[in-house]
Design an enzyme around this catalytic site. Sequence first.
Site, PDB file in Angstrom:
ATOM      1  N   LYS A   1      40.662  44.940  12.174  1.00 19.52           N
ATOM      2  CA  LYS A   1      41.194  44.883  13.535  1.00 19.52           C
ATOM      3  C   LYS A   1      40.261  45.614  14.485  1.00 19.52           C
ATOM      4  CE  LYS A   1      45.238  42.892  12.692  1.00 19.52           C
ATOM      5  NZ  LYS A   1      44.812  42.492  11.331  1.00 19.52           N
TER       6      LYS A   1
ATOM      7  N   SER B   1      43.759  36.620  12.142  1.00 22.68           N
ATOM      8  CA  SER B   1      44.093  37.543  13.226  1.00 22.68           C
ATOM      9  C   SER B   1      42.882  37.887  14.092  1.00 22.68           C
ATOM     10  CB  SER B   1      44.690  38.831  12.646  1.00 22.68           C
ATOM     11  OG  SER B   1      43.723  39.559  11.928  1.00 22.68           O
TER      12      SER B   1
END
Lengths: 210, 210
Positions: free
Chosen positions: A152, A115
């Site tokens: 993230k 990701s």
Amino acid sequence: MQPLDISSYLGRLQDYYAREKIIPSTTQLSMLWNVKARSWTHQIVQRLKEENFLENAPGSRLRPGPRFFERTVGPGVRAGRPQQTADVQPELLRIDDYLIEKPSQTILFPVKGDSMIDLGILEGDMVIIERSSSASPGEVVLAIVDNEFTLKVLARDKEGYYLEARNEARSKEYPPIRPQQKLEIYGFYVGLFRKAQVPAPRLHHPGLDR
Amino acid sequence: MQPLDISSYLGRLQDYYAREKIIPSTTQLSMLWNVKARSWTHQIVQRLKEENFLENAPGSRLRPGPRFFERTVGPGVRAGRPQQTADVQPELLRIDDYLIEKPSQTILFPVKGDSMIDLGILEGDMVIIERSSSASPGEVVLAIVDNEFTLKVLARDKEGYYLEARNEARSKEYPPIRPQQKLEIYGFYVGLFRKAQVPAPRLHHPGLDR
DNA sequence: TATTATAGAGAACGAATGTTCTGAATTCAA
DNA sequence: TTGAATTCAGAACATTCGTTCTCTATAATA
């Protein structure tokens, strides 16, 4: 001012230490260095201690000194070749010092998933996380979402804080994460390191092969 | 099956090792553990070896074993987190150990350019290069082309060896490099590390900010 | 209580250790 | 060519090393 070329001895010892994780005794150092006399080995050790490559641990044993883990840094990979003749003092770097500022608050996490691939953070990498319960938007953070750690980018808009992935190509698979109640920050990203996966050994390559 | 509670001895030793970076001799272990008899110290060491907390290094000295660096994650931290109770949190100083096998033949190079971005190798990264004058196709190598260091993938076809970039998006800017005469290999890529660039400090963020 | 395993102490020993001393061989500048 | 460092070797020594052996306490168990 060191007439004795200590670097070859040091190199052998560094390689030995990388294998065995221990500085051997004078007797074994003599064998490692192919020195017949322990007295001479002792002499070399003294030099290495003077240069802070070794130091005495309690019990008059030896352990690596402050400079033992220094690694030489070459020029930029696209810059010119290193000047062989000019005795330029090579730049030295301790990887651990370079990467970690606060050892007691630093934790390593293996990366799973892709990701964050647009930031060059790949599956299998080890990210270095400095513990902190807060962070600023734009920072890469390790957050706890649904009882799982996730790496993230912290973002914020009028609705509050949320988490963004960084994978343009598969952005639909990684929609922004908005916490149901609170967003728990575990720490923030300060760096990473990666061990290259060894390519499948290809035998029978004469010439250039290793 | 261990009637002797070994954990307190192990704990003292772990603390000692964290300070001194060395496993002491039986005599000094006796002092550390407040054990009067070296024979009994020796016994405890045997147990620790059986449990893989210690092991013998060459020369019958001791060094940390595979389980020596296990740390129990405190119950407060765990709280339903996806983590086992006992986790191996490697000593931070061992990043260097993890990455480098042959210190004497290892050199660090700062990366310039984005020709290897598809492998997650970004500008500003430090690549770890192990010296070698040969390599196999498929390996990432540091080669010398036109008197410049360049990091590329070694490839081979019927015409011989050549170098490939790994940047799909800008592949036209990085055509394969075919050496005019000979291809000089400086070493091969074994890993990298990266320090996150600090985002521009944004002040006055109450709440989540650090 | 008697038995037995565990926890600890003490002595002993050969081998290895760190260190020092003396003395050659080699190098190198004066 | 002389002389001084430097580089290496060998011997020697007190200390510490890992290890083993025998011998008590202590605790648990039967």
